[in-house]
Each structure stands twice: as structure tokens, then as C-alpha cells.
Design an enzyme around this catalytic site. Structure first.
Site, PDB file in Angstrom:
ATOM      1  N   ASN A   1       0.870  -1.179   0.000  1.00  0.00           N
ATOM      2  CA  ASN A   1       0.000   0.000   0.000  1.00  0.00           C
ATOM      3  C   ASN A   1       0.908   1.231   0.000  1.00  0.00           C
ATOM      4  O   ASN A   1       1.499   1.562   1.021  1.00  0.00           O
ATOM      5  CB  ASN A   1      -0.887  -0.053   1.259  1.00  0.00           C
ATOM      6  CG  ASN A   1      -1.724   1.194   1.433  1.00  0.00           C
ATOM      7  OD1 ASN A   1      -1.792   2.056   0.547  1.00  0.00           O
ATOM      8  ND2 ASN A   1      -2.379   1.303   2.586  1.00  0.00           N
ATOM      9  N   TRP A   2       1.000   1.859  -1.159  1.00  0.00           N
ATOM     10  CA  TRP A   2       1.949   2.972  -1.293  1.00  0.00           C
ATOM     11  C   TRP A   2       1.457   4.238  -0.590  1.00  0.00           C
ATOM     12  O   TRP A   2       2.203   5.182  -0.417  1.00  0.00           O
ATOM     13  CB  TRP A   2       2.220   3.281  -2.774  1.00  0.00           C
ATOM     14  CG  TRP A   2       2.865   2.163  -3.540  1.00  0.00           C
ATOM     15  CD1 TRP A   2       3.048   0.856  -3.127  1.00  0.00           C
ATOM     16  CD2 TRP A   2       3.414   2.229  -4.865  1.00  0.00           C
ATOM     17  NE1 TRP A   2       3.673   0.133  -4.115  1.00  0.00           N
ATOM     18  CE2 TRP A   2       3.904   0.942  -5.196  1.00  0.00           C
ATOM     19  CE3 TRP A   2       3.521   3.258  -5.819  1.00  0.00           C
ATOM     20  CZ2 TRP A   2       4.506   0.665  -6.432  1.00  0.00           C
ATOM     21  CZ3 TRP A   2       4.117   2.982  -7.047  1.00  0.00           C
ATOM     22  CH2 TRP A   2       4.608   1.703  -7.349  1.00  0.00           C
ATOM     23  N   LYS A   3       0.188   4.271  -0.246  1.00  0.00           N
ATOM     24  CA  LYS A   3      -0.424   5.445   0.396  1.00  0.00           C
ATOM     25  C   LYS A   3      -0.173   6.704  -0.457  1.00  0.00           C
ATOM     26  O   LYS A   3      -0.109   6.592  -1.669  1.00  0.00           O
ATOM     27  CB  LYS A   3       0.077   5.593   1.833  1.00  0.00           C
ATOM     28  CG  LYS A   3      -0.124   4.296   2.633  1.00  0.00           C
ATOM     29  CD  LYS A   3       0.057   4.447   4.111  1.00  0.00           C
ATOM     30  CE  LYS A   3      -0.165   3.105   4.788  1.00  0.00           C
ATOM     31  NZ  LYS A   3      -0.072   3.176   6.244  1.00  0.00           N
TER      32      LYS A   3
ATOM     33  N   HIS B   1      -9.489   0.952   4.949  1.00  0.00           N
ATOM     34  CA  HIS B   1      -8.204   1.139   5.637  1.00  0.00           C
ATOM     35  C   HIS B   1      -8.405   2.047   6.855  1.00  0.00           C
ATOM     36  O   HIS B   1      -9.210   2.989   6.803  1.00  0.00           O
ATOM     37  CB  HIS B   1      -7.178   1.750   4.679  1.00  0.00           C
ATOM     38  CG  HIS B   1      -5.800   1.743   5.249  1.00  0.00           C
ATOM     39  ND1 HIS B   1      -5.365   2.700   6.129  1.00  0.00           N
ATOM     40  CD2 HIS B   1      -4.789   0.861   5.112  1.00  0.00           C
ATOM     41  CE1 HIS B   1      -4.116   2.413   6.501  1.00  0.00           C
ATOM     42  NE2 HIS B   1      -3.742   1.304   5.895  1.00  0.00           N
TER      43      HIS B   1
ATOM     44  N   GLU C   1      -6.780   4.420   7.973  1.00  0.00           N
ATOM     45  CA  GLU C   1      -6.590   5.860   7.700  1.00  0.00           C
ATOM     46  C   GLU C   1      -7.844   6.455   7.058  1.00  0.00           C
ATOM     47  O   GLU C   1      -8.179   7.617   7.299  1.00  0.00           O
ATOM     48  CB  GLU C   1      -5.336   6.064   6.827  1.00  0.00           C
ATOM     49  CG  GLU C   1      -4.074   5.873   7.659  1.00  0.00           C
ATOM     50  CD  GLU C   1      -2.866   5.351   6.901  1.00  0.00           C
ATOM     51  OE1 GLU C   1      -2.825   5.447   5.659  1.00  0.00           O
ATOM     52  OE2 GLU C   1      -1.948   4.818   7.567  1.00  0.00           O
TER      53      GLU C   1
ATOM     54  N   GLU D   1      -5.350  -5.242  10.560  1.00  0.00           N
ATOM     55  CA  GLU D   1      -4.334  -4.221  10.805  1.00  0.00           C
ATOM     56  C   GLU D   1      -4.635  -3.509  12.121  1.00  0.00           C
ATOM     57  O   GLU D   1      -5.440  -2.565  12.139  1.00  0.00           O
ATOM     58  CB  GLU D   1      -4.338  -3.195   9.665  1.00  0.00           C
ATOM     59  CG  GLU D   1      -4.026  -3.781   8.314  1.00  0.00           C
ATOM     60  CD  GLU D   1      -3.448  -2.732   7.371  1.00  0.00           C
ATOM     61  OE1 GLU D   1      -2.347  -2.955   6.867  1.00  0.00           O
ATOM     62  OE2 GLU D   1      -4.085  -1.687   7.169  1.00  0.00           O
TER      63      GLU D   1
ATOM     64  N   GLY E   1       2.341   2.111  10.845  1.00  0.00           N
ATOM     65  CA  GLY E   1       3.255   3.250  10.685  1.00  0.00           C
ATOM     66  C   GLY E   1       3.932   3.660  11.988  1.00  0.00           C
ATOM     67  O   GLY E   1       4.565   4.704  12.057  1.00  0.00           O
TER      68      GLY E   1
ATOM     69  N   SER F   1       3.394  -2.295  10.333  1.00  0.00           N
ATOM     70  CA  SER F   1       4.852  -2.329  10.497  1.00  0.00           C
ATOM     71  C   SER F   1       5.482  -3.672  10.132  1.00  0.00           C
ATOM     72  O   SER F   1       6.407  -4.135  10.797  1.00  0.00           O
ATOM     73  CB  SER F   1       5.240  -1.909  11.921  1.00  0.00           C
ATOM     74  OG  SER F   1       4.782  -0.586  12.180  1.00  0.00           O
TER      75      SER F   1
ATOM     76  N   GLY G   1       2.941  -1.194   4.343  1.00  0.00           N
ATOM     77  CA  GLY G   1       2.968   0.234   4.050  1.00  0.00           C
ATOM     78  C   GLY G   1       4.399   0.703   3.850  1.00  0.00           C
ATOM     79  O   GLY G   1       4.990   0.547   2.784  1.00  0.00           O
ATOM     80  N   GLY G   2       4.993   1.239   4.922  1.00  0.00           N
ATOM     81  CA  GLY G   2       6.327   1.844   4.834  1.00  0.00           C
ATOM     82  C   GLY G   2       7.368   0.999   4.119  1.00  0.00           C
ATOM     83  O   GLY G   2       8.118   1.500   3.264  1.00  0.00           O
TER      84      GLY G   2
END
Ligand code: PGA
Length: 250
Positions: free
Chosen positions: A9-11, A95, A97, A167, A173, A213, A234-235
Site C-alpha cells: 500500500n503505497w499510500k 483502511h 486511515e 491491521e 506506521g 509495520s 505500508g512503509g
């Protein structure tokens, strides 16, 4: 035996040329014989170009969000047919977010899940508890409610096109990862809920990803748990090397 599925997930990261570089790095490191499914979810503005680059590779394309209507006066929103027209096979729905920053509730998420499935997209449906909820000891209740509400009127056939991503919000994150045991416990609970609502067969076929993470250093132990069938990253998916290393662990 369920296949593992690793999604990135590049966000809100990577403009067009950065996206092209990242996906090119992933493709060249991956080769053609992946034992797991690999999905990349770039921002909307890069979907079309990334789709061109992944043609004839094992990499699949997903979007990060979608509106639940087909078209109309919804400034700034993106529809199912728009996503399909640029090659998306998957879409991430719900998600945390989107839930916490953009106010999406279970009802909207249910509408999105149903619209995506009805239109032929596959869904990565995200659920998970906040830190306060975990500390209050209500993780299972929260996750159960998200499942029941989010999958309301989703048929057993449609469920086959859903991946659930567990998640825990406190792990996203933050660098804090759920321990493999903590994640396994919730994954097994989720599978049990799916068995209650649908059937044993449906629950055994369902892929459940862990997200929060995930990095090259912790991917292998998380992915070795019996009910963890993949990762939503993600990251650590923003560098080809670390994403490839997570894929290798799977
Ligand atoms: P993270 O994000 O790997 O950076 O924690 C995961 C996600 O939000 O899907």
C-alpha cells in the site's frame, strides 16, 4: 493450502516517475516464478502507467480506495469502472486511515465492499482495533463488529473475492508490530467469525493478511503463523529491496 498474498500500500507516496522506478525495481527483482500473489497499490495518478509496466509480469494492480456510487456529482472521488479501466484487479476498502482521518464508517465501507464486488473488483477489506480498544480488552468485539457490518449482505460467492487484512491501528506506521502470537490469535478469531457467518469451507479458503509495520526483519515469523496468509505492507513497500525481501519470506 491457502496461497500467501503480499500487497504493498503505497499510500500518498510516489509521483509518476517515482512510481515507475519503484515498480520497475519490483518487477526486475521478482522474476517470473513467484510462489505468492503480489499486489501493488499505487496512488490513483500512477495506476495507468504502473499497469502498463506490470503487463506480462506476475504483479497485480490495486487501488487504495473507491466510491460506492457508479458515477455522478462526487467531486474528487473515483468509481469502480474508472479503476477497472486502468487495469485494477483489487481495491483496498476500509483502511484505518480512511476510517479515522476521513470519517468512513462501517455502513460506507459495506457499500463500498458490495459495489466493488458487484463490479468484479476483488477487495482487500481492512479491519483492526485501536490502542485504547486493545487496552480495554475489546479487540475481538471491535473486529467482530467490523466484520459483521462490513460484510452485511455479501454472499458466500462474493466472499471468495475478498481478502481480509487485519491491521491493528496501533501498529500501523508506528514501528510497533503485533507479536506473531498476538496476530495469530486475532487471525484465528477472524476465521472463526467467518465460519459462523458463512461456512467452514469459506473460512478455510479465506486469505487473511496481517498489516502494521511489517518489515523484512519480522515478515518470516509473522507469515509462519497458521492463520496469517500474507501481509499488507505500508512503509516497507516503498523500497523495492525491502518489499522484495518480504515477498521472499512468503
Ligand atoms: P505500515 O502500514 O506497514 O507502514 O505500518 C501498513 C498499512 O497501513 O497498510
Amino acid at each position: 493450502m491457502r496461497k500467501k498474498v503480499i500487497a504493498g500500500n503505497w499510500k500518498m507516496n510516489n509521483d509518476l516517475s517515482e512510481s515507475q522506478n519503484l515498480v520497475s525495481g519490483i518487477i526486475s527483482g521478482l522474476g517470473n516464478d513467484t510462489k505468492c500473489d503480489v499486489i501493488v497499490c499505487p496512488p490513483f495518478t500512477s495506476l495507468s502507467e504502473v499497469n502498463t509496466l506490470i503487463k506480462d509480469t506476475p504483479v497485480k494492480l490495486g487501488a487504495q480506495n473507491m466510491h460506492y456510487e457508479d458515477s455522478g456529482a462526487f467531486t474528487g472521488e473515483i468509481s469502480n469502472s474508472m479503476l477497472k479501466s486502468v487495469g485494477c484487479e483489487y481495491v483496498i476498502i476500509g483502511h484505518s486511515e480512511r476510517r479515522t482521518i476521513f470519517g468512513e464508517n462501517d455502513e460506507m465501507i459495506n457499500k463500498k465492499n458490495k459495489k466493488a464486488l458487484e463490479s468484479g473488483l476483488k477487495v482487500i477489506f481492512c479491519i483492526g482495533e485501536s490502542l485504547e480498544q486493545r487496552e480495554e480488552g475489546i479487540t475481538n468485539e471491535v473486529v467482530k463488529k467490523q466484520i459483521v457490518n462490513g460484510l452485511m449482505n455479501v454472499t458466500p460467492d462474493d466472499l471468495m473475492n475478498i481478502i481480509i487484512a487485519y491491521e491493528p491501528v496501533w501498529a500501523i506506521g508506528t514501528g510497533k508490530t503485533a507479536t506473531p502470537e498476538q496476530a495469530q490469535e486475532v487471525h484465528s478469531f477472524i476465521r472463526g467469525q467467518i465460519e459462523n457467518i458463512y461456512s467452514k469451507e469459506s473460512s478455510e479458503n479465506l486469505q487473511i493478511q496481517y498489516g502494521g509495520s511489517v518489515k523484512p526483519e519480522n515478515a518470516a515469523t509473522l507469515l509462519s503463523q497458521p492463520d496469517i496468509d500474507g501481509a499488507l505492507v505500508g512503509g516497507a513497500c516503498l523500497k523495492a529491496d525491502s518489499f522484495l525481501s518480504i515477498i521472499a519470506s512468503a
